[in-house]
Each structure stands twice: as C-alpha cells, then as structure tokens.
Design an enzyme around this catalytic site. Structure first.
Site, PDB file in Angstrom:
ATOM      1  N   LYS A  48       1.005  -1.036   0.403  1.00 34.58           N
ATOM      2  CA  LYS A  48      -0.596  -0.220   0.095  1.00 34.58           C
ATOM      3  C   LYS A  48       0.599   1.260  -0.046  1.00 34.58           C
ATOM      4  O   LYS A  48       2.020   1.415   0.013  1.00 34.58           O
ATOM      5  CB  LYS A  48      -0.890  -0.154   1.202  1.00 34.58           C
TER       6      LYS A  48
HETATM    7  C1  LIG Z   1      -4.880  -4.441   1.342  1.00 28.40           C
HETATM    8  C2  LIG Z   1      -6.703  -4.179   1.725  1.00 28.40           C
HETATM    9  C3  LIG Z   1      -7.507  -4.724   2.482  1.00 28.40           C
HETATM   10  C4  LIG Z   1      -7.080  -5.042   3.837  1.00 28.40           C
HETATM   11  O1  LIG Z   1      -5.855  -4.858   4.652  1.00 28.40           O
HETATM   12  P1  LIG Z   1      -5.291  -5.513   5.308  1.00 28.40           P
HETATM   13  O2  LIG Z   1      -4.051  -4.351   5.993  1.00 28.40           O
HETATM   14  O3  LIG Z   1      -3.565  -6.685   4.702  1.00 28.40           O
HETATM   15  O4  LIG Z   1      -5.774  -6.142   6.502  1.00 28.40           O
HETATM   16  C5  LIG Z   1      -8.823  -4.259   2.548  1.00 28.40           C
HETATM   17  N1  LIG Z   1      -9.326  -3.965   1.694  1.00 28.40           N
HETATM   18  C6  LIG Z   1      -8.943  -3.474   0.260  1.00 28.40           C
HETATM   19  C7  LIG Z   1      -9.947  -2.663  -0.992  1.00 28.40           C
HETATM   20  C8  LIG Z   1      -7.685  -3.787   0.556  1.00 28.40           C
HETATM   21  O5  LIG Z   1      -6.188  -3.113  -0.435  1.00 28.40           O
END
Ligand SMILES: *Cc1c(COP(=O)(O)O)cnc(C)c1O
Length: 379
Positions: free
Chosen positions: A180
């Site tokens: 991210k």
């Molecule tokens: C990455 C992501 C999540 C979950 O995040 P984590 O930190 O991996 O638990 C939820 N929704 C979307 C759209 C994501 O890209």
C-alpha cells in the site's frame, strides 16, 4: 521479477524503529498518538484510530456503524475479500452491488436498487486509488439514514473535488500492508469526524476496555472497565514510528506513482486492445494499482495468455480481484453465484494489474513496455 507493488524503506525509517526499540514503550505509547494525530492532520479528518491491519480497521468501522446480526451492508464485489468478511464478522449480510464498467467503481444507481429496510451501511471501495462518487453516495446514505464507509485501502492521498480521502465518508478505512502507499508491516487506520465513533473504536480495538495502559500509567491508576466485547486490534509503537516516518514521504511516493502512471498512459494510447481504466474529472488519483483491460477481440491474446507471457518475462503482473461473490465460501454460505453482478463478472475477465511502486525506475517501466510490445510482434 519486477513485482506489481513493493515498499520503500530508507535509513530514516530504520532509525525511527531503532529508537523505539530502545524506549520504554513497545506497544501502545506516545508514537501511536503521534501517528494518529499526524494522519488525521494529513487527511483533514477530526479523528484517526490506529489498528493492527486494514482488515481490523474494516471490522472497527462496521462495528461503529452499528452493523449487527441480519443487517445488510451494500458493497462492490470487486475488492479484497476482507471488505465483505468484515460484515460477516458482525453477523451482517454483504449485499453485492454492480459497478461502472469504465472505472470499476460501485455504481450509485445499483446501490439505490439494493437498499432495503435492513440496510445499515454502504462500503464504497476506491478501487485502484480512484475515489468513488462521494457526492451521490453521501446523499443516498443521508436519505436512508445509513452510514457511508469508505474502504480507502487503495486511495490514501487521493482527492475528490479538492477534498482529501479520509473525510469524504462517515468512516474511512486504510491499510499499511507493504504494497500500500505507506507501510507499518501490518497496520491500519480509521478516520472519522464523529467523536462518538472515535471513542467507540478506541474501546473496540482494546478488548472493549475504556482506558489503555498508557492512559492508566499517566493517571497512576490500575482501575479499568470492560464495557463492550472488543478485540486486541492494537498497533504497536514500533509500527507507529515506522508509519510516522513513512507518512513524511507520502507526498513524494504519490508523485512517483503519478509519474509512472503517466508513462503507462502515453504508452497505452498507441496500443490497440489494451485500455487503462477510465479516470474521472475532478479527482486526484492515488494509483495504488495500474489496471488495464485486455480486449481479446482486438488484442492478439486474451488475459490469461497475456498474464502467463508477462510472468514468463519476469513481469510480476497480478489480477485484482476475483469477485468476492464467486469465492467458494460465499457461494456455499450466502448462496451467491455468477450472474449476480454481470458488469463485475465481465470486466473481471479482462483486467490485469501492472507493476507500479515508488521506487520503480524508468528502465523497469521500459522492460514492462518491451515485454508487451514483444507479445504483439510475436503473434
Ligand atoms: C489491503 C486491503 C484490505 C485489507 O488490508 P490488510 O491491511 O491487508 O488487512 C482491505 N480492502 C482493500 C481494498 C485492500 O486493498
């Protein structure tokens, strides 16, 4: 292999983590508060609550929205399974609404069609880093007295009509997974302008207990009360130190992502049969993903051959996402099946995510470009 996404960690990040390791607080301490304050400041939200993952953040938001057994929550199926799973954690029912074929964002008209007396919330997903139509979604939520949650795990730093993601919905959820925009290893955040929701989520992330150990230490008191059934969703000071250091570099990271997206845009202008997603006016895209659609009736190969050929050339392409309603768990437990969201199912067959991350070089972009050109020439 050039990955589709990866973190950028430098010496400053490492020394920020180092200094916490030598301090008194490893978990909930001063860095958590600092990270929350800086994050709220960046997004323009009144409050920010740090939690242990984006998934935990979704669970907190769904809980704060008051979703309970039998309540319905409307969301798009083209997302990571966690978006819908968070509704199930609360005993709620995910109701899948179809998307716009150009942007792959939830279609407000489809949302309206899915509203019933049991609807408690909408979760909008800012797919790939582009913001949803918050004006429309907000007025739908308001008219039906339900909460609007933004799953902004792709869109940290994006803007909609001059406003930053984080204060566009009632509750906005972020993830700090390494792919991210910024990372804490694992981590997440919820922003809101609602003081009650903020307090509610702080209690929920800490077993349903009204004070944390840092607060008790400051007050020189051992007394605490458990008032709700919560979880241990805390983010550590070690991680928050990394988050603070990463947040400082976010504007630079976003700038790099937008430059790389620009290279792809001009390249795909000249390629028949590969189209990037539509980018709408009045938004500032955060480009978590760079997604293209392969039109097998025009391009020499279909998506699955394209995928294999790119992987064999060491280009780490990916597909985001298998529609949630087509996963075996959902089919078995919710009775969902193909045909439920025709636009999602059709577009899913065409999409591929190409590498994009802040440290991606022009040379790496050229490798991706040359690999695509080679697929065209060889057919
Ligand atoms: C990455 C992501 C999540 C979950 O995040 P984590 O930190 O991996 O638990 C939820 N929704 C979307 C759209 C994501 O890209």
């Amino acid at each position: 292999m050039i990955p589709y996404g990866r973190q950028s960690i430098d010496e400053k990040d490492i020394s920020a983590v180092d200094s916490v390791l030598c301090s008194d607080w490893l978990t909930t301490g001063p860095k958590v508060t600092k990270f929350e304050e800086s994050f709220a400041g960046y997004t323009g939200a009144s409050y920010a609550v740090a939690v242990s993952s984006g998934t935990a953040a979704l669970h907190c938001a769904v809980h704060a929205a008051g979703v309970g057994p039998g309540d319905e929550v409307i969301l798009p199926p083209i997302t990571f399974a966690a978006t819908a799973n968070a509704v199930l954690y609360q005993g709620g029912i995910p109701v899948f609404a179809d998307i716009d074929s150009g942007t792959l964002l939830i279609d407000p008209k489809q949302v309206e069609k899915k509203i019933t007396e049991k609807t408690k919330a909408i979760i909008a997903v800012d797919y790939a880093g582009q913001t949803c139509n918050y004006n429309r979604l907000k007025s739908i939520a308001k008219a039906n007295r339900i909460k609007l949650i933004a799953d902004a795990c792709h869109s940290l730093g994006a803007e909609y009509r001059g406003k930053k993601v984080g204060s566009l919905a009632d509750l906005t959820v972020f993830s700090f997974h390494p792919v991210k925009h910024i990372t804490t290893g694992e981590g997440g955040m919820i922003t809101t302008d609602n003081a009650d929701d903020d307090r509610h989520m702080r209690i929920f992330r800490n077993h349903g207990i009204t004070t944390d150990s840092h607060q008790r230490e400051k007050r020189r008191s051992w007394h605490y009360e458990m008032v709700d059934l919560g979880f241990n969703y805390r983010l550590t000071d070690i991680q928050c130190a990394l988050g603070l250091s990463q947040l400082e570099k976010l504007p630079g990271f976003l700038c790099r992502r937008r430059i790389i997206a620009g290279w792809y845009d001009s390249f795909f202008n000249k390629i028949h049969g590969i189209t990037p997603l539509t980018v709408i006016d009045k938004i500032n895209h955060a480009y978590h993903l760079y997604v293209v659609k392969i039109d097998a009736s025009v391009f020499p190969v279909d998506r699955s051959v394209f995928f294999d050929k790119m992987r064999s050339k060491n280009i780490g392409v990916n597909v985001h996402y298998i529609p949630v309603h087509l996963h075996p768990y959902y089919k078995k437990n919710l009775g969902t099946k193909s045909g439920l969201c025709p636009v999602v199912e059709k577009e899913y067959e065409k999409i591929v995510s190409l590498p994009i991350f802040p440290s991606m070089t022009e040379k790496e972009f050229e490798q991706v470009r040359d690999a695509i050109n080679e697929i065209i020439w060889r057919q």
